[in-house]
Design an enzyme around this catalytic site. Structure first.
Site: not given
Length: 253
Positions: A34-35, A37-41, A55, A192
């Site tokens: 996943a990508s 706005s703050i990080a990607q995994v 992450k 969230d």
């Protein structure tokens, strides 16, 4: 959000963990899971074969976010000054609250603590079938979070869930019940919850993901939220209005 290069991911891991610890994260998949706005995994393994996800924060995202918040607060002050009735919406307060939430979300050590807290609450409530990923604190810093890898289906993949013979509705109700119990009994809750952050896991449990944003209520707020839900469910709208006014607090004099 468009992913950033894998070389930058490896560089952040080396900078945050040190070369020796970073080397203990093996078989890191260059293509992100996943990508955002703050990080990607990315998926990976520990040196002992444990399956994990990593992450990793986007390079330069902290100063960029803080600059954005400063600009937004300046605009909010202008709106509050020159826009009629803007005080009813409290634009400066909204931005200040958003800044506080975002600052917490940018520190993955706090997210790891939130994961521990949620799992502890589920154990106290006896919900053995509801959990979130267990963080690996020895590999977690402000910009890097290593945690247990979940395997399963997002709750919005209806056809696949049905094909597996899973009662998706009852699972979802169980998850929502646990969420409300967190609110009412502990004043702590996932802030969230959406389909991407809720999974039906392969071991027949329910998995909550992404605890970067959590809500917290003090004792008074917990009672008000409980009264709110009861008033709403029973259709007592006069009482509902009274609760909303009490939640808002007294205006500044």
């Amino acid at each position: 959000v468009k992913p950033y290069p894998f070389d930058a991911v490896k560089r952040t891991l080396d900078e945050e963990l040190g070369a020796e610890k970073a080397a203990q994260l093996i078989d890191i998949e260059p293509k992100q899971l996943a990508s955002a706005s703050i990080a990607q995994v990315h998926s990976a393994k520990l040196s002992d074969g444990t399956l994990v996800v990593i992450k990793v924060q986007r390079p330069g995202i902290i100063p960029r976010c803080m600059a954005d918040m400063k600009l937004m607060r300046m605009l909010a002050r202008l709106i509050a000054t020159f826009r009629k009735d803007a005080a009813l919406a409290n634009p400066v307060g909204v931005i200040d609250d958003f800044t506080k939430t975002l600052t917490e979300e940018l520190d993955f050590r706090k997210e790891a603590a939130n994961l521990d807290r949620f799992n502890a609450i589920m154990r106290e409530l006896g919900h053995k079938h509801i959990r979130c990923p267990v963080p690996h604190h020895e590999y977690t810093t402000r910009k890097v979070l290593v945690m247990e890898r979940f395997s399963g289906l997002r709750v919005d993949r209806f056809e696949e869930i049905k094909a597996r013979g899973i009662d998706g509705e009852s699972k979802l109700v169980d998850g929502l019940r646990a969420w409300f119990q967190c609110v009412v009994f502990y004043g702590f809750f996932h802030g969230d919850v959406h389909a991407g952050n809720l999974m039906l896991l392969d071991d027949d449990t329910i998995g909550f993901l992404d605890f970067g944003i959590v809500g917290r209520f003090d004792e008074k707020a917990r009672y008000l939220v409980t009264d709110y839900m009861i008033a709403f469910a029973s259709g007592n709208y006069k009482r509902l209005a009274e609760i909303i006014i009490e939640m808002a607090g007294k205006p500044d004099t």
